[in-house]
Scaffold this active site. Structure first.
Site, mmCIF file in Angstrom:
data_model
loop_
_atom_site.group_PDB
_atom_site.id
_atom_site.type_symbol
_atom_site.label_atom_id
_atom_site.label_comp_id
_atom_site.label_asym_id
_atom_site.label_seq_id
_atom_site.Cartn_x
_atom_site.Cartn_y
_atom_site.Cartn_z
ATOM 1 N N ASP A 138 -17.331 -12.062 -1.532
ATOM 2 C CA ASP A 138 -17.006 -10.655 -1.256
ATOM 3 C C ASP A 138 -17.804 -10.088 -0.068
ATOM 4 O O ASP A 138 -17.420 -9.064 0.493
ATOM 5 C CB ASP A 138 -17.300 -9.775 -2.484
ATOM 6 C CG ASP A 138 -16.541 -10.228 -3.717
ATOM 7 O OD1 ASP A 138 -15.511 -10.910 -3.563
ATOM 8 O OD2 ASP A 138 -16.991 -9.905 -4.839
ATOM 9 N N ARG A 173 11.721 -11.102 5.371
ATOM 10 C CA ARG A 173 11.137 -10.443 4.200
ATOM 11 C C ARG A 173 9.834 -9.706 4.512
ATOM 12 O O ARG A 173 9.183 -9.962 5.522
ATOM 13 C CB ARG A 173 10.794 -11.516 3.153
ATOM 14 C CG ARG A 173 11.957 -11.830 2.263
ATOM 15 C CD ARG A 173 11.601 -12.915 1.280
ATOM 16 N NE ARG A 173 12.728 -13.126 0.386
ATOM 17 C CZ ARG A 173 12.958 -14.246 -0.258
ATOM 18 N NH1 ARG A 173 12.163 -15.286 -0.119
ATOM 19 N NH2 ARG A 173 13.995 -14.343 -1.066
ATOM 20 N N MET A 180 -9.029 -11.275 -2.918
ATOM 21 C CA MET A 180 -10.145 -10.802 -3.742
ATOM 22 C C MET A 180 -11.070 -9.872 -2.940
ATOM 23 O O MET A 180 -10.757 -9.498 -1.818
ATOM 24 C CB MET A 180 -10.933 -11.990 -4.278
ATOM 25 C CG MET A 180 -10.277 -12.667 -5.461
ATOM 26 S SD MET A 180 -11.360 -13.948 -6.126
ATOM 27 C CE MET A 180 -10.569 -14.249 -7.705
ATOM 28 N N GLU A 233 -7.643 -6.673 -3.665
ATOM 29 C CA GLU A 233 -7.363 -6.445 -5.099
ATOM 30 C C GLU A 233 -7.830 -5.062 -5.553
ATOM 31 O O GLU A 233 -7.301 -4.516 -6.519
ATOM 32 C CB GLU A 233 -8.027 -7.528 -5.945
ATOM 33 C CG GLU A 233 -9.546 -7.556 -5.821
ATOM 34 C CD GLU A 233 -10.220 -8.663 -6.615
ATOM 35 O OE1 GLU A 233 -9.544 -9.381 -7.371
ATOM 36 O OE2 GLU A 233 -11.458 -8.795 -6.479
ATOM 37 N N ARG A 276 8.147 -9.761 -1.420
ATOM 38 C CA ARG A 276 7.575 -10.788 -2.291
ATOM 39 C C ARG A 276 6.055 -10.673 -2.290
ATOM 40 O O ARG A 276 5.457 -10.279 -1.283
ATOM 41 C CB ARG A 276 7.949 -12.192 -1.813
ATOM 42 C CG ARG A 276 9.428 -12.506 -1.898
ATOM 43 C CD ARG A 276 9.900 -12.653 -3.347
ATOM 44 N NE ARG A 276 11.295 -13.066 -3.416
ATOM 45 C CZ ARG A 276 12.352 -12.257 -3.316
ATOM 46 N NH1 ARG A 276 12.166 -10.952 -3.131
ATOM 47 N NH2 ARG A 276 13.573 -12.736 -3.393
ATOM 48 N N GLN A 284 -9.453 -18.738 -3.388
ATOM 49 C CA GLN A 284 -10.443 -18.286 -2.396
ATOM 50 C C GLN A 284 -11.864 -18.711 -2.747
ATOM 51 O O GLN A 284 -12.754 -18.686 -1.912
ATOM 52 C CB GLN A 284 -10.424 -16.749 -2.292
ATOM 53 C CG GLN A 284 -9.169 -16.226 -1.689
ATOM 54 C CD GLN A 284 -8.880 -14.791 -2.119
ATOM 55 O OE1 GLN A 284 -9.141 -13.860 -1.383
ATOM 56 N NE2 GLN A 284 -8.347 -14.603 -3.309
#
Ligand code: F6P
Length: 362
Positions: A138, A173, A180, A233, A276, A284
């Site tokens: 992170d 698309r 994360m 996230e 999608r 990760q």
């Protein structure tokens, strides 16, 4: 002979094994000291599960993902679960100190992220001779420029974006990649720039779904066949909350997930796009560390042994302007590092905006 204990705690990150290798090699070669690995993080310290780690054991480790010592992100010795669910947590930290004393550790190198290092600092205050080594994909620890594992995670996410772009172009698309990072948008921001995303959504900049929809439609009007969106996230719409899958019954930590799906639903409601979602998840965290992480982990491991052998405890190793230093551990874990337009990450945000990447806030 001096004896150094090593423990890996929290979520794994590419480079943990490289630290262990550097610790063992430096301890043996420079100081003739012995290294004892503690298995499965603080759980192993509580249970007294230790094993000798020698030069032969670490020969292949620099390129290996995961941690050969094992880890856990649920075991806090200061708040262990009682016998039955719902019982008041028990403080078993004294057992950690006793086990470390019995094992004859002159120093204990604890490799972890903010949670693990806070526990390390608390154990240090109780008298354990600890040295912290910062890790996390992170990259959210304020007192070091980088934690190892971060650049490997970015590479993984960037490769995922490249692959998604291929299929997105073929099918015209909108592709969303959820990455994360917990409360921090570092992975999304870096991977989004490296993977030429059209939109990056991070927790630090709550987004307006209408603004994201406008960007996606604008891409199509300009004749672009596809759009690529990276969503941390922890990203959230303005006035909304982070998307939470579950709350850990033992630690109370929120497990994040669903930000990508939520955005897909918002876009489907506001546009006619075919959307999608790919959730990159724990891909990760695994894999062989990239060269930068191997080198950083190696430098951290080596430095931790020198600090231990100098008898300087309650310190954390860090990278500051290219130099490896040690700083007060308690101080070092006090603050997390988030993307801040007028602070860390500000210049990168500016570059991304200059290139036309949207953050859903305009
Ligand atoms: O802190 C590292 C991290 O991978 C976060 O990015 C993520 O939110 C969390 O750990 C996932 O934890 P777990 O492995 O417990 O699902």
């Amino acid at each position: 002979m001096k004896r150094i204990g090593v423990l890996t705690g929290g979520g794994d990150a590419p480079g943990l094994n490289a630290v262990l290798r550097a610790v063992v090699r430096t301890a043996e070669r420079v100081y003739g000291a012995e290294v004892i690995g503690i298995l499965d993080g603080f759980k192993g310290l509580l249970d007294g599960r230790f094993r000798h780690v020698g030069g032969q054991d670490v020969r292949e480790l620099i390129r290996m993902g995961g941690t050969v010592l094992g880890t856990t992100n649920r075991d806090n010795p200061f708040a262990c679960p009682g016998e039955n669910p719902g019982d008041t947590p028990i403080d078993r930290s004294a057992e950690c100190l006793e086990n470390a004393r019995k094992a004859g550790f002159d120093a204990l190198i604890i490799i972890g992220g903010d949670g693990t290092l806070r526990i390390a600092s608390d154990l240090g205050r109780q008298g354990l001779n600890v040295i912290g080594v910062p890790k996390t994909i992170d990259n959210d620890l304020a007192s070091t420029d980088y934690t190892f594992g971060f650049w490997t995670a970015i590479d993984t996410a960037t490769e995922a974006l490249d692959r998604l772009r291929d299929t997105a172009e073929s099918h015209h698309r909108v592709m969303i990649l959820e990455v994360m990072g917990r409360h921090a948008g570092w992975i999304a921001l870096h991977a989004g720039i490296a993977g030429a995303a059209d939109v990056i959504l991070i927790p630090e900049i709550p987004y307006d779904p209408h603004s994201v929809a406008k960007t996606v439609v604008r891409c199509q009007e300009r004749g672009r066949a596809s759009s690529l969106l990276v969503v941390a996230e922890g990203a959230m719409p303005r006035g909304g909350e982070m998307a939470v899958v579950a709350v850990d019954a033992i630690t109370g930590v929120k497990r994040l997930g669903g930000a990508g799906e939520r955005l897909a639903r918002e876009l489907e409601a506001l546009t006619r796009c075919d959307v999608r979602v790919t959730v990159l998840g724990h891909l990760q965290r695994g894999g062989s560390p990239v060269a930068f992480d191997r080198i950083l982990a190696t430098r951290f491991g080596e430095a931790a042994v020198h600090v231990a052998m100098a008898g300087r405890f309650n310190r954390m190793i860090r990278l500051a302007d290219g130099c490896i230093e040690d700083v007060d551990l308690e101080e070092a874990v006090r603050k997390v590092k988030l993307v801040d337009p007028s602070g860390p990450g500000g210049a990168l945000l500016k570059s991304a905006r200059a290139l036309g990447i949207a953050f859903g806030d305009e």
